[in-house]
Design an enzyme around this catalytic site. Structure first.
Site: not given
Length: 388
Positions: A128, A130, A160, A243, A269, A280, A337, A340-341
Site C-alpha cells: 500500500t 500513500p 504492519t 489475506e 448483571r 426479551q 451496548q 451499558g456504561g
C-alpha cells in the site's frame, strides 16, 4: 467444535496454543497496547513453539500442516483481545512469509524463511502507498536496474511491522509504463541505507507497529528480486485470497469472543429484580447476532477447506472478508451496548474490541473495493487466475 474440519490433533494444538497465549502473552498485552511496542522476546517464544512454521515446508524448519491449524491460530489470537498483537503475528507469518515462500529462491528462503520460522527474523509486506490505497496497480515506487543492482525509490504506508521488522518484502515498478504488468517483488534488509520508517498513530490495533516507509535510493542486489520481473501483480493478487480469508476468520473469532463475554456478563448483571439475559429485547438481539456470527463462521470454514484442497477461492475469500468484518462490527457494537456504561470503560474489553474491529472493513482491501471485485466476478463474469 466442528468435527467436520477439526481432528483430535487440531484440538490438542488449540488447547496448547490457548495455554501458551494465557501464560506468555496475556500478562504483557496491556503494556504493549500502551507502548505500541511488542517486545522482542515473544517472537522467539512463538518460534520455539513452531507457530510461525505451521504451514511452511519442513525443508526450511516448518511443519507442512493443513489450513485448519492456521484457522485455530487466528481464532485464538483474536480471543486475547489485542487486534494489534494478533496483526503483528499474522502479518509476519502470512503476509511477509507467504511471499518469501512462494516467490523466493532457495538462497532467499535459507536467508529469510528459516529465521522467520524460528522467530529470529521478523518480516513486513509493503504494498500500500500513500496515494494509492486499494489501487495496487497505481503504485509509484520504482525499482530501476543498474548493473547487478536495483535502486528503489518511493514510499509505502499502513505497513504492519513496518518499524520493528528485520526485512521488508516490497512491491515496486520495474516497468512503470506497463501499469500492473510492470510490478515486481523484492526483499531487503531493514538496515539497508536509504530505508526510513515513521510510526503511525492509530485509532485501534494499538499494540501493532504500523509505519509509513520511505525508500531513498535504496540499493539492493539484483538477486533480491523474488520470482520473475513483472509478475508482481499476479503474485500479490494470488495471495490476497489468503489475506482476505484471514481477515474473515479474525472477524468471526472476535465476534464469537464478544458474544461469549456479553453472555457471561448478562447472566450476572441484575436489573429490576432479574438478570438482564431474561429481558426479551436483549435475548432476541443476542440470538440474532449469534446467528449472524455462526453463519459467517460456517462459511469461512468451507472456504478454508477449499483453500486447503488447493482451489482458487478469490471470490469466496472476498465474500468472507466483506460479510464477516461487517458482522463483527455489528456484533461488537451491540455487545458494548449490552454492557451499558461498563461497555464504555477501558477496563472492560469491549472498548478496545470496538476500535480494533473497525479496521476489518478497511485493511486488506476496503469493503467498497471488495464489492466491486465480487460484482466483476458475478455480474461481468470476469475470472481471476492464479499466477503460475
Amino acid at each position: 467444535m466442528n468435527n467436520m474440519y477439526f481432528t483430535e490433533e487440531h484440538e490438542l494444538f488449540r488447547q496448547s496454543f490457548k495455554e501458551f497465549l494465557q501464560k506468555e502473552v496475556v500478562p504483557h498485552i496491556d503494556k504493549w497496547e500502551e507502548t505500541g511496542t511488542v517486545e522482542r522476546f515473544i517472537w522467539k517464544k512463538f518460534g520455539d513453539m513452531g507457530i510461525f512454521g505451521l504451514v511452511y515446508p519442513e525443508a526450511y524448519g516448518g511443519m507442512g500442516l493443513d489450513t485448519f491449524y492456521t484457522v485455530i491460530l487466528l481464532e485464538e489470537l483474536q480471543k486475547i483481545n489485542s487486534g494489534g498483537f494478533a496483526a503483528n503475528i499474522w502479518a509476519h507469518t502470512y503476509l511477509a512469509m507467504t511471499h518469501v515462500n512462494a516467490e523466493g529462491s532457495h538462497e532467499i528462503k535459507e536467508k529469510y524463511l528459516k529465521p522467520s520460522i524460528t522467530g529470529d527474523k521478523i518480516g513486513c509486506l509493503c504494498i500500500t502507498e500513500p496515494f494509492g490505497g486499494s489501487d495496487v496497480a497505481g503504485m509509484r515506487t520504482t525499482a530501476v536496474k543498474e548493473g547487478g543492482s536495483y535502486i528503489i525509490n518511493g514510499s509505502k504506508t499502513f505497513i504492519t511491522n513496518g518499524v520493528y521488522s528485520d526485512y521488508l518484502v516490497v512491491a515496486a515498478k520495474t516497468n512503470p509504463e506497463l501499469g500492473n504488468k510492470g510490478i515486481s517483488i523484492f526483499i531487503m534488509d531493514r538496515d539497508t541505507p536509504g530505508i526510513s520508517a515513521t510510526k503511525l498513530d492509530k485509532l485501534g490495533w494499538r499494540a501493532s507497529d504500523t509505519a509509513e516507509i520511505a525508500f531513498d535510493n535504496v540499493k539492493i542486489p539484483a538477486s533480491n528480486l523474488m520470482g520473475e520481473e513483472g509478475k508482481g501483480f499476479p503474485y500479490i493478487m494470488q495471495h490476497f485470497a489468503l489475506e482476505r480469508l484471514i481477515m474473515g476468520v479474525n472477524a468471526h473469532a472476535r465476534a464469537e469472543y464478544a458474544l461469549n463475554y456479553a453472555k457471561q456478563y448478562m447472566s450476572e448483571r441484575k436489573a429490576f429484580g432479574q438478570t438482564i439475559d431474561k429481558f426479551q429485547a436483549l435475548r432476541h438481539k443476542f440470538a440474532e447476532l449469534y446467528a449472524d456470527m455462526t453463519m459467517c463462521k460456517t462459511f469461512n470454514y468451507t472456504v478454508a477447506d477449499r483453500l486447503n484442497k488447493g482451489e482458487y477461492v478469490v471470490k469466496e475469500a472476498t465474500m468472507s472478508k466483506l460479510k464477516s468484518t461487517a458482522m463483527a462490527d455489528e456484533v461488537i457494537y451491540n455487545c458494548l451496548q449490552f454492557l451499558g456504561g461498563y461497555g464504555y470503560m477501558e477496563e472492560y474489553p469491549m472498548a478496545r474490541m470496538l476500535r480494533d474491529s473497525r479496521l476489518g472493513p478497511i485493511g486488506g482491501g476496503t469493503s467498497e473495493i471488495l464489492r466491486e471485485i465480487i460484482a466483476k466476478m458475478v455480474i461481468d463474469e470476469k475470472t481471476y487466475k492464479p499466477a503460475k
